[in-house]
Motif scaffolding. Structure first.
Motif, PDB file in Angstrom:
ATOM      1  N   ILE A 136     -97.238  32.471  36.825  1.00 38.98           N
ATOM      2  CA  ILE A 136     -96.992  33.495  35.807  1.00 38.98           C
ATOM      3  C   ILE A 136     -95.469  33.653  35.759  1.00 38.98           C
ATOM      4  CG2 ILE A 136     -97.404  35.876  35.083  1.00 38.98           C
ATOM      5  CD1 ILE A 136    -100.058  35.774  36.594  1.00 38.98           C
ATOM      6  N   LYS A 137     -94.891  33.302  34.615  1.00 40.48           N
ATOM      7  CA  LYS A 137     -93.431  33.183  34.484  1.00 40.48           C
ATOM      8  C   LYS A 137     -92.784  34.563  34.337  1.00 40.48           C
ATOM      9  CE  LYS A 137     -93.555  28.487  32.534  1.00 40.48           C
ATOM     10  NZ  LYS A 137     -93.019  27.568  31.487  1.00 40.48           N
ATOM     11  N   PRO A 138     -91.434  34.636  34.462  1.00 42.46           N
ATOM     12  CA  PRO A 138     -90.746  35.942  34.467  1.00 42.46           C
ATOM     13  C   PRO A 138     -91.043  36.826  33.251  1.00 42.46           C
ATOM     14  CG  PRO A 138     -89.245  34.238  35.207  1.00 42.46           C
ATOM     15  CD  PRO A 138     -90.499  33.532  34.753  1.00 42.46           C
TER      16      PRO A 138
ATOM     17  N   PRO B  60     -83.058  17.675  27.632  1.00 48.12           N
ATOM     18  CA  PRO B  60     -82.008  18.583  27.137  1.00 48.12           C
ATOM     19  C   PRO B  60     -82.288  20.051  27.463  1.00 48.12           C
ATOM     20  CG  PRO B  60     -83.291  17.641  25.316  1.00 48.12           C
ATOM     21  CD  PRO B  60     -83.691  16.887  26.555  1.00 48.12           C
ATOM     22  N   PHE B  61     -83.558  20.401  27.661  1.00 48.67           N
ATOM     23  CA  PHE B  61     -83.889  21.810  27.906  1.00 48.67           C
ATOM     24  C   PHE B  61     -83.890  22.172  29.393  1.00 48.67           C
ATOM     25  CE2 PHE B  61     -87.943  19.451  27.394  1.00 48.67           C
ATOM     26  CZ  PHE B  61     -88.549  19.721  28.621  1.00 48.67           C
ATOM     27  N   PHE B  62     -83.515  21.221  30.280  1.00 48.68           N
ATOM     28  CA  PHE B  62     -83.664  21.449  31.720  1.00 48.68           C
ATOM     29  C   PHE B  62     -82.877  22.673  32.206  1.00 48.68           C
ATOM     30  CE2 PHE B  62     -82.463  20.508  36.204  1.00 48.68           C
ATOM     31  CZ  PHE B  62     -83.732  20.536  36.760  1.00 48.68           C
TER      32      PHE B  62
ATOM     33  N   LEU C  55    -106.867  27.324  28.830  1.00 51.82           N
ATOM     34  CA  LEU C  55    -106.638  28.779  28.805  1.00 51.82           C
ATOM     35  C   LEU C  55    -105.208  29.100  28.391  1.00 51.82           C
ATOM     36  CD1 LEU C  55    -108.362  29.854  32.167  1.00 51.82           C
ATOM     37  CD2 LEU C  55    -109.211  30.310  29.856  1.00 51.82           C
ATOM     38  N   MET C  56    -104.248  28.252  28.816  1.00 51.89           N
ATOM     39  CA  MET C  56    -102.829  28.498  28.537  1.00 51.89           C
ATOM     40  C   MET C  56    -102.486  28.334  27.063  1.00 51.89           C
ATOM     41  SD  MET C  56    -101.339  26.325  31.756  1.00 51.89           S
ATOM     42  CE  MET C  56     -99.733  26.072  31.038  1.00 51.89           C
ATOM     43  N   GLY C  57    -103.002  27.278  26.431  1.00 51.01           N
ATOM     44  CA  GLY C  57    -102.614  26.958  25.055  1.00 51.01           C
ATOM     45  C   GLY C  57    -101.355  26.109  25.018  1.00 51.01           C
ATOM     46  N   ALA C  58    -100.930  25.741  23.805  1.00 51.11           N
ATOM     47  CA  ALA C  58     -99.811  24.815  23.625  1.00 51.11           C
ATOM     48  C   ALA C  58     -98.501  25.388  24.181  1.00 51.11           C
ATOM     49  CB  ALA C  58     -99.644  24.488  22.147  1.00 51.11           C
ATOM     50  N   THR C  59     -97.594  24.466  24.580  1.00 57.73           N
ATOM     51  CA  THR C  59     -96.291  24.840  25.166  1.00 57.73           C
ATOM     52  C   THR C  59     -95.538  25.814  24.267  1.00 57.73           C
ATOM     53  OG1 THR C  59     -96.214  22.592  26.083  1.00 57.73           O
ATOM     54  CG2 THR C  59     -94.157  23.858  26.102  1.00 57.73           C
ATOM     55  N   ASN C  60     -95.513  25.500  22.961  1.00 59.20           N
ATOM     56  CA  ASN C  60     -94.862  26.385  21.988  1.00 59.20           C
ATOM     57  C   ASN C  60     -95.881  27.425  21.511  1.00 59.20           C
ATOM     58  OD1 ASN C  60     -93.612  27.629  19.880  1.00 59.20           O
ATOM     59  ND2 ASN C  60     -92.837  25.737  18.946  1.00 59.20           N
TER      60      ASN C  60
ATOM     61  N   SER D 134     -91.658  32.746  23.189  1.00 56.38           N
ATOM     62  CA  SER D 134     -90.901  31.598  22.682  1.00 56.38           C
ATOM     63  C   SER D 134     -91.271  30.378  23.514  1.00 56.38           C
ATOM     64  CB  SER D 134     -89.398  31.857  22.806  1.00 56.38           C
ATOM     65  OG  SER D 134     -89.046  31.872  24.175  1.00 56.38           O
ATOM     66  N   ILE D 135     -90.730  29.212  23.133  1.00 55.30           N
ATOM     67  CA  ILE D 135     -91.046  27.998  23.907  1.00 55.30           C
ATOM     68  C   ILE D 135     -90.460  28.084  25.322  1.00 55.30           C
ATOM     69  CG2 ILE D 135     -89.073  26.635  23.096  1.00 55.30           C
ATOM     70  CD1 ILE D 135     -91.116  24.232  22.952  1.00 55.30           C
ATOM     71  N   ASP D 136     -89.401  28.860  25.506  1.00 45.89           N
ATOM     72  CA  ASP D 136     -88.846  29.050  26.859  1.00 45.89           C
ATOM     73  C   ASP D 136     -89.625  30.123  27.607  1.00 45.89           C
ATOM     74  OD1 ASP D 136     -86.627  27.205  26.673  1.00 45.89           O
ATOM     75  OD2 ASP D 136     -85.801  28.596  25.200  1.00 45.89           O
ATOM     76  N   ALA D 137     -89.751  31.278  26.973  1.00 48.49           N
ATOM     77  CA  ALA D 137     -90.464  32.397  27.599  1.00 48.49           C
ATOM     78  C   ALA D 137     -91.935  32.268  27.224  1.00 48.49           C
ATOM     79  CB  ALA D 137     -89.877  33.717  27.121  1.00 48.49           C
ATOM     80  N   ASN D 138     -92.608  31.271  27.857  1.00 47.06           N
ATOM     81  CA  ASN D 138     -93.975  30.972  27.413  1.00 47.06           C
ATOM     82  C   ASN D 138     -95.054  31.353  28.441  1.00 47.06           C
ATOM     83  OD1 ASN D 138     -93.542  28.855  29.136  1.00 47.06           O
ATOM     84  ND2 ASN D 138     -93.974  27.239  27.652  1.00 47.06           N
ATOM     85  N   ALA D 139     -94.753  32.379  29.211  1.00 50.58           N
ATOM     86  CA  ALA D 139     -95.754  33.144  29.984  1.00 50.58           C
ATOM     87  C   ALA D 139     -96.332  32.473  31.229  1.00 50.58           C
ATOM     88  CB  ALA D 139     -96.896  33.633  29.079  1.00 50.58           C
ATOM     89  N   VAL D 140     -96.705  31.202  31.115  1.00 56.05           N
ATOM     90  CA  VAL D 140     -97.376  30.563  32.243  1.00 56.05           C
ATOM     91  C   VAL D 140     -96.990  29.090  32.370  1.00 56.05           C
ATOM     92  CG1 VAL D 140     -99.476  31.975  32.555  1.00 56.05           C
ATOM     93  CG2 VAL D 140     -99.382  30.280  30.703  1.00 56.05           C
ATOM     94  N   HIS D 141     -97.111  28.597  33.585  1.00 53.20           N
ATOM     95  CA  HIS D 141     -97.066  27.164  33.872  1.00 53.20           C
ATOM     96  C   HIS D 141     -98.422  26.748  34.395  1.00 53.20           C
ATOM     97  CE1 HIS D 141     -96.186  23.290  35.699  1.00 53.20           C
ATOM     98  NE2 HIS D 141     -96.861  23.735  36.745  1.00 53.20           N
ATOM     99  N   GLY D 142     -98.829  25.525  34.089  1.00 50.22           N
ATOM    100  CA  GLY D 142    -100.022  24.945  34.708  1.00 50.22           C
ATOM    101  C   GLY D 142     -99.819  23.471  34.942  1.00 50.22           C
TER     102      GLY D 142
HETATM  103  P1  RTP Z   1     -95.188  23.981  31.975  1.00 47.92           P
HETATM  104  O1  RTP Z   1     -94.794  22.690  32.695  1.00 47.92           O
HETATM  105  O2  RTP Z   1     -94.186  25.071  32.170  1.00 47.92           O
HETATM  106  O3  RTP Z   1     -96.598  24.363  32.274  1.00 47.92           O
HETATM  107  O4  RTP Z   1     -95.192  23.705  30.406  1.00 47.92           O
HETATM  108  P2  RTP Z   1     -95.807  22.466  29.641  1.00 47.92           P
HETATM  109  O5  RTP Z   1     -96.434  21.497  30.604  1.00 47.92           O
HETATM  110  O6  RTP Z   1     -96.658  23.001  28.549  1.00 47.92           O
HETATM  111  O7  RTP Z   1     -94.504  21.816  29.018  1.00 47.92           O
HETATM  112  P3  RTP Z   1     -93.490  20.749  29.658  1.00 47.92           P
HETATM  113  O8  RTP Z   1     -93.336  19.634  28.684  1.00 47.92           O
HETATM  114  O9  RTP Z   1     -93.890  20.410  31.062  1.00 47.92           O
HETATM  115  O10 RTP Z   1     -92.129  21.567  29.683  1.00 47.92           O
HETATM  116  C1  RTP Z   1     -91.833  22.478  30.703  1.00 47.92           C
HETATM  117  C2  RTP Z   1     -91.242  23.733  30.090  1.00 47.92           C
HETATM  118  O11 RTP Z   1     -89.992  23.412  29.500  1.00 47.92           O
HETATM  119  C3  RTP Z   1     -89.811  24.170  28.306  1.00 47.92           C
HETATM  120  N1  RTP Z   1     -89.658  23.284  27.170  1.00 47.92           N
HETATM  121  N2  RTP Z   1     -88.765  23.471  26.249  1.00 47.92           N
HETATM  122  N3  RTP Z   1     -87.142  23.214  23.944  1.00 47.92           N
HETATM  123  C4  RTP Z   1     -88.101  22.316  24.165  1.00 47.92           C
HETATM  124  O12 RTP Z   1     -88.322  21.389  23.429  1.00 47.92           O
HETATM  125  C5  RTP Z   1     -88.906  22.481  25.370  1.00 47.92           C
HETATM  126  N4  RTP Z   1     -89.866  21.676  25.735  1.00 47.92           N
HETATM  127  C6  RTP Z   1     -90.339  22.177  26.895  1.00 47.92           C
HETATM  128  C7  RTP Z   1     -91.037  25.022  28.106  1.00 47.92           C
HETATM  129  O13 RTP Z   1     -90.750  26.338  28.580  1.00 47.92           O
HETATM  130  C8  RTP Z   1     -92.073  24.345  28.969  1.00 47.92           C
HETATM  131  O14 RTP Z   1     -93.029  25.275  29.443  1.00 47.92           O
END
Ligand code: RTP
Ligand code: MG
Length: 142
Positions: free
Chosen positions: A10-12, A58-60, A89-94, A110-118
């Protein structure tokens, strides 16, 4: 489908919104059990190590800055098909693309503040659970 485990965070942003309990409730209603849990404020090193697979993306830097911006709650979930079930349950990253009724549709901003990691696979789940928990901190349900 076999019983397996997945790592959830559960993200910040979701901790700040005070929806830890609502998110836990969704896991439990879907048949997932919390078998390990801790609240922590990730260090830069912990966040970078956890998301090492994204190091060249680029988003690291934004991702690490966000994940260290406040406390998170880390848990291992256990149940049938836990990895996929949690991703559903989480839904799409964005959150703009997340299906109605998913955690990200309901709680992410937002795509950054996206509530959860899985975890995204059984192999990732194994690495990620071991990243946060020792064997004696995991309490399987019999
Ligand atoms: P997570 O690892 O956090 O569960 O998210 P995820 O699998 O759905 O997405 P992932 O591709 O693994 O990316 C990790 C986290 O990086 C941020 N992100 N930003 N700006 C962008 O294009 C972008 N893409 C990814 C997101 O916060 C994502 O949860
Ligand atoms: Mg991911």
């Amino acid at each position: 489908m076999a019983t397996e485990r997945t790592l959830s965070i559960i993200k910040p942003d979701a901790v700040a919104k005070n929806v830890i309990g609502e998110i836990y409730s969704r896991f439990e209603k879907a048949g997932l059990s919390i078998v390990a849990a801790k609240m922590m404020h990730l260090t830069q090193e912990q966040a970078e190590g956890f998301y090492a697979e994204h190091k060249e993306r680029p988003f690291f830097n934004d991702l690490v800055a966000f994940m260290t911006s406040g406390p998170v709650v880390v848990q291992a979930l256990e149940g049938e098909g836990a990895v996929l079930k949690n991703r559903d349950l989480m839904g799409a990253t964005n959150p703009k693309e997340a299906e109605a009724g998913t955690i990200r549709a309901d709680f992410a901003s937002s795509i950054d503040a996206n509530a959860v990691h899985g975890s995204d696979s059984a192999a990732s789940a194994e690495r990620e659970i071991a990243y946060f928990f020792n064997d004696n901190e995991i309490c399987p349900r019999g």
